[in-house]
Design a protein around this motif. Structure first.
Motif, PDB file in Angstrom:
ATOM      1  N   TRP A  57       5.729  -1.498   1.499  1.00  0.00           N
ATOM      2  CA  TRP A  57       5.236  -3.025   1.576  1.00  0.00           C
ATOM      3  C   TRP A  57       5.710  -3.759   2.949  1.00  0.00           C
ATOM      4  O   TRP A  57       6.652  -3.241   3.510  1.00  0.00           O
ATOM      5  CB  TRP A  57       5.758  -3.860   0.447  1.00  0.00           C
ATOM      6  N   ASN A  95      10.609   4.593  -1.974  1.00  0.00           N
ATOM      7  CA  ASN A  95      10.444   4.610  -3.115  1.00  0.00           C
ATOM      8  C   ASN A  95      11.764   4.251  -3.848  1.00  0.00           C
ATOM      9  O   ASN A  95      12.818   5.100  -3.514  1.00  0.00           O
ATOM     10  CB  ASN A  95       9.832   5.784  -3.708  1.00  0.00           C
ATOM     11  N   LYS A 154       0.796  -1.145   0.028  1.00  0.00           N
ATOM     12  CA  LYS A 154       0.066   0.054  -0.088  1.00  0.00           C
ATOM     13  C   LYS A 154       0.790   1.312  -0.065  1.00  0.00           C
ATOM     14  O   LYS A 154       1.801   1.325   0.602  1.00  0.00           O
ATOM     15  CB  LYS A 154      -1.136   0.093   1.217  1.00  0.00           C
ATOM     16  N   GLY A 155       0.389   2.329  -0.575  1.00  0.00           N
ATOM     17  CA  GLY A 155       1.042   3.541  -0.597  1.00  0.00           C
ATOM     18  C   GLY A 155       2.293   3.398  -1.077  1.00  0.00           C
ATOM     19  O   GLY A 155       2.701   2.816  -2.090  1.00  0.00           O
ATOM     20  N   ASP A 156       3.433   3.943  -0.355  1.00  0.00           N
ATOM     21  CA  ASP A 156       4.808   3.883  -0.767  1.00  0.00           C
ATOM     22  C   ASP A 156       5.512   2.901  -0.036  1.00  0.00           C
ATOM     23  O   ASP A 156       6.608   2.848   0.248  1.00  0.00           O
ATOM     24  CB  ASP A 156       5.563   5.268  -0.516  1.00  0.00           C
ATOM     25  N   ALA A 162       1.693  -0.095  -5.620  1.00  0.00           N
ATOM     26  CA  ALA A 162       2.194   0.319  -4.496  1.00  0.00           C
ATOM     27  C   ALA A 162       3.365   1.527  -4.717  1.00  0.00           C
ATOM     28  O   ALA A 162       3.661   2.168  -3.750  1.00  0.00           O
ATOM     29  CB  ALA A 162       3.239  -0.785  -3.705  1.00  0.00           C
TER      30      ALA A 162
END
Length: 89
Positions: free
Chosen positions: A35, A88, A31-33, A77
């Protein structure tokens, strides 16, 4: 020479690639940035496959041939699966 990949990691990746229900469960941990490798390890254990977070991350770092499902997770993600930190890349 790279270390041999944990066979249970490879089995889990193959299982996830062919099991839509497992794919939905895994998607919850990307999810989002970030894991959550610990959650992935726990999910694998629930399917009878044991490996460590380090072995999971090492498998992604050594095997750059991601499945279609793994590519979708990465895209959703916004992270590279081999980072293991949620940053990221």
């Amino acid at each position: 020479m790279p270390a041999e990949l944990n066979q249970n990691v490879l089995k889990f990746r193959a299982l996830a690639d062919s099991n839509a229900s497992l794919q939905r469960e895994l998607s919850e941990h990307f999810k989002g940035d970030a894991w959550d490798p610990g959650a992935v390890v726990a999910l694998a254990a629930a399917h009878g496959l044991s490996f460590s977070k380090e072995e999971l991350i090492a498998a992604f770092e050594q095997d750059d041939a991601l499945s279609d499902f793994e590519l979708e997770l990465v895209a959703a993600a916004g992270v590279a699966p081999n980072c293991g930190t949620g940053n990221n890349v």
